[in-house]
Design a protein around this motif. Structure first.
Motif, PDB file in Angstrom:
ATOM      1  N   GLU A  34      16.255 -12.290  -2.523  1.00 57.63           N
ATOM      2  CA  GLU A  34      15.953 -11.053  -1.807  1.00 57.63           C
ATOM      3  C   GLU A  34      16.607  -9.887  -2.533  1.00 57.63           C
ATOM      4  O   GLU A  34      17.802  -9.932  -2.808  1.00 57.63           O
ATOM      5  CB  GLU A  34      16.474 -11.162  -0.368  1.00 57.63           C
ATOM      6  N   ASP A  35      15.826  -8.861  -2.838  1.00 59.79           N
ATOM      7  CA  ASP A  35      16.370  -7.707  -3.550  1.00 59.79           C
ATOM      8  C   ASP A  35      17.003  -6.677  -2.620  1.00 59.79           C
ATOM      9  O   ASP A  35      17.763  -5.829  -3.065  1.00 59.79           O
ATOM     10  CB  ASP A  35      15.285  -7.040  -4.407  1.00 59.79           C
ATOM     11  N   ASP A  36      16.744  -6.758  -1.350  1.00 60.68           N
ATOM     12  CA  ASP A  36      17.264  -5.782  -0.392  1.00 60.68           C
ATOM     13  C   ASP A  36      18.493  -6.341   0.323  1.00 60.68           C
ATOM     14  O   ASP A  36      18.402  -7.379   0.994  1.00 60.68           O
ATOM     15  CB  ASP A  36      16.165  -5.431   0.622  1.00 60.68           C
ATOM     16  N   ASP A  59      16.550 -11.374  -7.554  1.00 58.51           N
ATOM     17  CA  ASP A  59      15.150 -11.332  -7.985  1.00 58.51           C
ATOM     18  C   ASP A  59      14.723 -12.726  -8.454  1.00 58.51           C
ATOM     19  O   ASP A  59      15.534 -13.648  -8.520  1.00 58.51           O
ATOM     20  CB  ASP A  59      14.925 -10.290  -9.089  1.00 58.51           C
ATOM     21  N   GLY A  60      13.446 -12.854  -8.764  1.00 60.68           N
ATOM     22  CA  GLY A  60      12.900 -14.146  -9.171  1.00 60.68           C
ATOM     23  C   GLY A  60      13.520 -14.693 -10.437  1.00 60.68           C
ATOM     24  O   GLY A  60      13.723 -15.899 -10.582  1.00 60.68           O
ATOM     25  N   LYS A  61      13.825 -13.801 -11.370  1.00 64.23           N
ATOM     26  CA  LYS A  61      14.424 -14.227 -12.634  1.00 64.23           C
ATOM     27  C   LYS A  61      15.786 -14.880 -12.400  1.00 64.23           C
ATOM     28  O   LYS A  61      16.088 -15.944 -12.946  1.00 64.23           O
ATOM     29  CB  LYS A  61      14.551 -13.019 -13.563  1.00 64.23           C
ATOM     30  N   GLN A  62      16.595 -14.257 -11.568  1.00 65.36           N
ATOM     31  CA  GLN A  62      17.908 -14.818 -11.245  1.00 65.36           C
ATOM     32  C   GLN A  62      17.755 -16.128 -10.464  1.00 65.36           C
ATOM     33  O   GLN A  62      18.531 -17.068 -10.655  1.00 65.36           O
ATOM     34  CB  GLN A  62      18.744 -13.809 -10.455  1.00 65.36           C
ATOM     35  N   MET A  84      10.990  -9.742 -11.372  1.00 68.76           N
ATOM     36  CA  MET A  84      10.057 -10.863 -11.262  1.00 68.76           C
ATOM     37  C   MET A  84       9.804 -11.131  -9.782  1.00 68.76           C
ATOM     38  O   MET A  84      10.737 -11.348  -9.012  1.00 68.76           O
ATOM     39  CB  MET A  84      10.641 -12.118 -11.918  1.00 68.76           C
ATOM     40  N   SER A  85       8.542 -11.109  -9.377  1.00 65.77           N
ATOM     41  CA  SER A  85       8.198 -11.311  -7.966  1.00 65.77           C
ATOM     42  C   SER A  85       8.383 -12.766  -7.549  1.00 65.77           C
ATOM     43  O   SER A  85       8.537 -13.656  -8.390  1.00 65.77           O
ATOM     44  CB  SER A  85       6.744 -10.908  -7.718  1.00 65.77           C
ATOM     45  N   ALA A  89       7.968 -16.175  -9.860  1.00 62.91           N
ATOM     46  CA  ALA A  89       9.055 -17.166  -9.914  1.00 62.91           C
ATOM     47  C   ALA A  89       8.542 -18.532  -9.484  1.00 62.91           C
ATOM     48  O   ALA A  89       8.884 -19.555 -10.084  1.00 62.91           O
ATOM     49  CB  ALA A  89      10.216 -16.731  -9.033  1.00 62.91           C
ATOM     50  N   PHE A  90       7.727 -18.575  -8.459  1.00 59.81           N
ATOM     51  CA  PHE A  90       7.182 -19.834  -7.965  1.00 59.81           C
ATOM     52  C   PHE A  90       6.316 -20.502  -9.034  1.00 59.81           C
ATOM     53  O   PHE A  90       6.394 -21.706  -9.239  1.00 59.81           O
ATOM     54  CB  PHE A  90       6.371 -19.599  -6.683  1.00 59.81           C
ATOM     55  N   ARG A  91       5.521 -19.717  -9.726  1.00 63.42           N
ATOM     56  CA  ARG A  91       4.649 -20.256 -10.776  1.00 63.42           C
ATOM     57  C   ARG A  91       5.449 -20.794 -11.960  1.00 63.42           C
ATOM     58  O   ARG A  91       4.983 -21.673 -12.669  1.00 63.42           O
ATOM     59  CB  ARG A  91       3.672 -19.190 -11.249  1.00 63.42           C
TER      60      ARG A  91
END
Length: 92
Positions: A34-36, A59-62, A84-85, A89-91
């Motif tokens: 979560e970014d927020d 983020d997705g990368k982390q 990264m969304s 990240a899931f993909r």
């Protein structure tokens, strides 16, 4: 954002899960992506009594980096994030 927190707080009071329903998370390691900051704190507040351990990725990368080196029993991931969304990240 404040409206979201107030609505979520009200829902938590109305639909407070009994502690025994949260007990299935006791001892589990949960990655929250979560970014927020406020959303992360809200999730932790809702699940705090579960006895789970929470790890935060911004983020997705982390999240990918953390999941490459650690085992998580559950991953809760936001969809729209910078860098990264959740979908990307899931993909990966």
């Amino acid at each position: 954002m404040l409206e979201y927190v107030l609505i979520a707080s009200t829902i938590m009071q109305l639909n407070k899960p009994p502690i025994d329903q949260l007990s299935c998370l006791n001892g589990k390691k949960i990655l929250i992506v979560e970014d927020d900051d406020s959303n992360y704190e809200l999730l932790v507040a809702m699940l705090r009594k579960s006895g789970a351990e929470f790890i935060w990725a911004h983020d997705g990368k982390q999240a990918i980096q953390l999941s490459d080196t650690q085992h998580f029993d559950l991953i809760l991931m936001d969809i729209k994030m910078p860098e990264m969304s959740g979908f990307e990240a899931f993909r990966t």
